[in-house]
Each structure stands twice: as C-alpha cells, then as structure tokens.
Design an enzyme around this catalytic site. Structure first.
Site, short mmCIF file in Angstrom:
data_model
loop_
_atom_site.label_atom_id
_atom_site.label_comp_id
_atom_site.label_asym_id
_atom_site.label_seq_id
_atom_site.Cartn_x
_atom_site.Cartn_y
_atom_site.Cartn_z
N ARG A 49 -1.06 -8.65 -8.78
CA ARG A 49 -1.07 -7.41 -7.99
C ARG A 49 -0.22 -7.61 -6.73
O ARG A 49 0.20 -8.71 -6.42
CB ARG A 49 -2.51 -7.00 -7.65
CG ARG A 49 -3.28 -8.17 -7.10
CD ARG A 49 -4.28 -7.84 -6.08
NE ARG A 49 -3.69 -7.31 -4.88
CZ ARG A 49 -3.05 -8.04 -3.96
NH1 ARG A 49 -2.90 -9.36 -4.12
NH2 ARG A 49 -2.54 -7.48 -2.89
N GLY A 50 -0.07 -6.50 -5.97
CA GLY A 50 0.82 -6.53 -4.80
C GLY A 50 2.19 -6.07 -5.27
O GLY A 50 2.68 -6.50 -6.33
N ALA A 51 2.81 -5.19 -4.47
CA ALA A 51 4.04 -4.51 -4.92
C ALA A 51 5.13 -5.48 -5.40
O ALA A 51 5.63 -5.35 -6.53
CB ALA A 51 4.55 -3.59 -3.82
N ARG A 92 1.21 1.00 -13.42
CA ARG A 92 0.79 1.38 -12.06
C ARG A 92 1.91 2.22 -11.44
O ARG A 92 3.07 1.81 -11.45
CB ARG A 92 0.52 0.13 -11.19
CG ARG A 92 -0.60 -0.75 -11.75
CD ARG A 92 -1.08 -1.75 -10.69
NE ARG A 92 -1.90 -1.09 -9.68
CZ ARG A 92 -2.29 -1.68 -8.54
NH1 ARG A 92 -1.90 -2.91 -8.27
NH2 ARG A 92 -3.05 -1.04 -7.67
N GLN A 198 -9.54 -6.93 -1.76
CA GLN A 198 -8.36 -7.81 -1.69
C GLN A 198 -8.32 -8.58 -0.37
O GLN A 198 -7.75 -9.66 -0.30
CB GLN A 198 -7.07 -7.00 -1.85
CG GLN A 198 -6.81 -6.47 -3.25
CD GLN A 198 -7.34 -5.07 -3.44
OE1 GLN A 198 -8.32 -4.67 -2.81
NE2 GLN A 198 -6.73 -4.31 -4.32
N ASP A 239 3.60 -0.38 -0.35
CA ASP A 239 3.90 -0.24 -1.78
C ASP A 239 5.12 0.63 -2.02
O ASP A 239 5.81 0.50 -3.04
CB ASP A 239 2.70 0.33 -2.53
CG ASP A 239 1.66 -0.76 -2.71
OD1 ASP A 239 0.93 -1.04 -1.75
OD2 ASP A 239 1.63 -1.36 -3.80
N ASN A 249 0.44 2.54 1.28
CA ASN A 249 -0.15 1.20 1.18
C ASN A 249 -1.61 1.37 0.78
O ASN A 249 -2.11 2.49 0.64
CB ASN A 249 0.00 0.44 2.51
CG ASN A 249 -0.35 -1.04 2.36
OD1 ASN A 249 0.14 -1.70 1.45
ND2 ASN A 249 -1.20 -1.56 3.21
N LYS A 250 -2.30 0.26 0.61
CA LYS A 250 -3.68 0.25 0.13
C LYS A 250 -4.55 1.26 0.87
O LYS A 250 -4.45 1.39 2.09
CB LYS A 250 -4.23 -1.17 0.30
CG LYS A 250 -5.68 -1.39 -0.09
CD LYS A 250 -6.02 -0.92 -1.49
CE LYS A 250 -5.13 -1.52 -2.57
NZ LYS A 250 -5.25 -0.79 -3.86
O1 MRU Z 1 -3.77 -2.52 -5.44
P1 MRU Z 1 -3.01 -3.69 -4.89
O2 MRU Z 1 -3.89 -4.86 -4.58
O3 MRU Z 1 -1.84 -4.07 -5.75
O4 MRU Z 1 -2.42 -3.17 -3.51
C1 MRU Z 1 -1.59 -4.01 -2.77
C2 MRU Z 1 -1.20 -3.46 -1.44
O5 MRU Z 1 -1.51 -2.36 -1.08
C3 MRU Z 1 -0.31 -4.34 -0.62
O6 MRU Z 1 -0.54 -4.13 0.75
C4 MRU Z 1 1.16 -4.02 -0.92
O7 MRU Z 1 1.39 -4.03 -2.30
C5 MRU Z 1 2.09 -4.98 -0.28
S1 MRU Z 1 2.01 -6.59 -0.98
C6 MRU Z 1 3.20 -7.51 -0.21
#
Ligand code: MRU
Length: 365
Positions: A49-51, A92, A198, A239, A249-250
């Site tokens: 996970r994470g962009a 996603r 997270q 993201d 973002n999250k």
């Molecule tokens: O749902 P996730 O855990 O993939 O969400 C991740 C985030 O929102 C991060 O802040 C974002 O992807 C940046 S990661 C460098």
C-alpha cells in the site's frame, strides 16, 4: 539507517517480493506475488500500500503475472498484457501512481521490438526503472524538506508515508529520517489513522526500528495537542495532487490541516512528482475510494457497530490547496500558485522547476 524494502524482485527474479503489511506490527512476513490474482489481491487488501509502492508493485506485478504466457503468440501475449494491466489498474482508484506506472509499462511494451520474450524483458527493465526512480525521488524529497525539520521539532504525521509506502525512505518520513541521521532531536506524533491503523501499525513500527522517538495518538487527539503546544509542524504524504495543489490523502488528513490552520502551524505535503495529476484542475474530480463497511465496523472479529448499521467508509479526503503551507517534491519545494504542468512527465531528475526558500518550523511552541 536500516530501512525496510517494501517491494522488490523475489530472489529467483520471477516474482514480486512484498512485506505483507496486513501482518504488521506483529509479524514481519514477506510474500512473493506471481500471478495476476496474487498481485490484484495484495494491492486491494493493502498487503502492499501507499501511492508510490502500489505503482511499483503494479508494474512489477504485471511482469510477474505475464511470465507464464511468454510462449503465447505475440497478439495473444499483447492482449493478455492489456487485460492484466486493466485488472491491476482497477484495484484502487485514488493514487495516480498506479495508472501512471501502468501507462508507462504499456507504452514501453508497444515500443519493444520482437516477440513476447523481448517485450517481457523491456517491461522488466521499465518496472526496475520505476523502483530505482522512486528510491531516488524519496531521497531527494528528504533533502529538499530537511531544512523544515529544526532541532527539537515535534512533528505530526498521518497514515504511513514512509519506507513501507514507497521504494525508498518514504516521502513524509524521508526528511525525518535524514534529520535524525544528522543528529537533530525530533519527536514524531503518529495519528493512529482509523480505520486501518496505518499510523499505529506501520509508521510507529518503522520509526521505532529506526530509533526515532514516536508517540502514537488517537486521531481525535491531534487538535488538542496542537492547542497545548506539543506540535511544531505537520507533514503528510499524498495519493494525488491536482494542478491547483488540492491534495488527496488518507481520510483524516483534511481534519489535521484544519486544526493546523487554526493553530497557526505549518502543514506540509511531501510527494514525488509521480503523484502530481495536472490533468485535473482541482481536487473535486479526484476519484475517492470507498472501502468495505466491515473495515470500519469490525475489528479483529469484534463488532464495533451494530449489524446492519449504515456505514460510509471513504479511504481518502481532499485538503484544499490554500490550507497547505508548501508541497515538497523531488524537484524542490513548491508554494502557491503552483506551476506543476509538465514536470510529472519530465524524466529530467536534476531540474528544480520552481523552488522557494522554506521557512523553518519553530522548534519550541
Ligand atoms: O490506503 P493507503 O494506506 O494506501 O493510503 C496511503 C496514504 O494515504 C499515504 O499517505 C499516501 O499514499 C502517500 S505514501 C508515500
């Protein structure tokens, strides 16, 4: 610095080795993704996970998923490639890194000369380049953002934008790693980040492995800590960032930005240029993923909301550009009005398109 590698090629080179983030912090488990089902399932379940990390895993996963079809006729192989890319893309919707990485992969495949064997070799090279570029971008973000982290800084972050979320040392956490390495005393306040935690599961784990002082807080505690003077700046990942600087973002990031604005604290976003989407004029049309109700309503098998309760579970929110103090990218630090157009497609890593000298966040309240 001992930083984890969240995505890499498996030792036999045929699969994608990920850290299964659903198992953290209890167990450090690695898994090799080999089939299209493995890849899509791992991204959808947030095992990876994470962009930036899902862009890399999607690209590398595409290669792994095509290996067993290399004996097919060229047209059949190309059709398979397009079908697999479409399936991975659909896992996603919010992080632009995933479709952008897949677009790069399909473009590279169509440029490749020869049959499936040659096409697969070209795809492997492109996926490896994506990983290497992301590692370099993380370091560059860290270097550009390092002046923001004064000795004694007390930094609030949300979700996980660290090594686990990228191919390198992270985005929001990158300057924190570098500040710590440079001997600056920092403390990170880690929003636990409901509903999938997270922050408490992943960011606190990462920071504790690196020996960086971290305090986990409930998301709802952030504003009162700011009021009490415990926080000196906020830094989060992204993201997708629209042309005007609106940031997806999250979920919960917008609430952090609102509280920071009210308390006069700097609110920084750290993201690679691969997270910019200048095709969208603003954040209104960023697709926001809505995830299963049970992620909110059930925790380790125990119900947190009554059976049948109406539940809305958006995974991301959008923070308006005017609430963001600056966006730190691998190309430098940007402030409003943003002039991002074109840089997310440029492969020239050395050029800082627009950079302003950063203001140091206060080290004491
Ligand atoms: O749902 P996730 O855990 O993939 O969400 C991740 C985030 O929102 C991060 O802040 C974002 O992807 C940046 S990661 C460098």
């Amino acid at each position: 610095m001992t930083i984890v590698e969240s995505v890499r090629w498996s030792p036999d080179g045929d699969g994608v080795r990920i850290i299964d983030q659903t198992q953290l912090p209890g167990r450090l488990v690695e898994r090799d993704l080999r089939s299209i089902d493995d890849v899509c399932d791992a991204i959808a379940r947030l095992a990876v996970r994470g962009a930036p990390a899902i862009g890399i895993a999607g690209a590398m996963g595409l290669v792994a998923s095509l290996r067993s079809f290399v004996g097919d006729a060229p047209e059949a192989f190309e059709a398979r490639l397009r079908a697999h890319a479409a399936r991975i893309r659909a896992t996603r919707p919010t992080a632009v890194n995933l479709p952008r990485a897949l677009d790069r992969m399909t473009a590279r495949a169509s440029e490749a000369r020869g049959g499936p064997e040659e096409m697969l070799a070209a795809l492997r090279a492109e996926a490896t380049a994506l990983l290497d570029e992301d590692r370099a971008m993380c370091r560059s973000i860290g270097e550009h953002a390092l002046p923001l982290i004064a000795d004694g800084a007390r930094i609030l972050t949300h979700c996980n934008a660290g090594a686990l979320a990228t191919g390198g040392i992270g985005t929001a956490l990158a300057p924190i790693y570098l500040a710590h390495e440079a001997g600056r005393r920092v403390r990170v306040y880690v929003d636990e980040t409901r509903p999938l935690l997270q922050g408490s599961r992943l960011t606190a784990w990462e920071l504790s492995r690196a020996g960086i002082p971290a305090t986990v807080i409930a998301d709802g505690a952030a504003a009162s800590l700011m009021r009490a003077g415990a926080i000196t700046l906020c830094i989060v990942g992204a993201d997708r960032i629209a042309a005007n600087g609106d940031v997806a973002n999250k979920i919960g990031t917008y609430a952090v930005a609102l509280a920071a604005q009210h308390h006069g604290l700097p609110f920084y976003v750290a993201a690679p240029t691969s997270t910019l989407d200048t095709t969208l004029p603003n954040g209104d049309t960023i697709p926001i993923e809505r995830r299963a109700a049970d992620e909110l309503a059930v925790l380790h098998g125990a119900r947190l909301a009554p059976e049948g309760a109406d539940i809305d579970n958006p995974a991301f929110d959008v923070t308006p550009a005017e609430m963001v103090t600056a966006i730190v990218t691998d190309r430098g630090l940007f402030t409003r009005p943003y002039r991002f157009r074109g840089i997310e497609r440029s492969r020239d890593p050395g050029r800082v398109v627009q950079s302003r000298p950063p203001a140091l966040g206060p080290s004491t309240p």
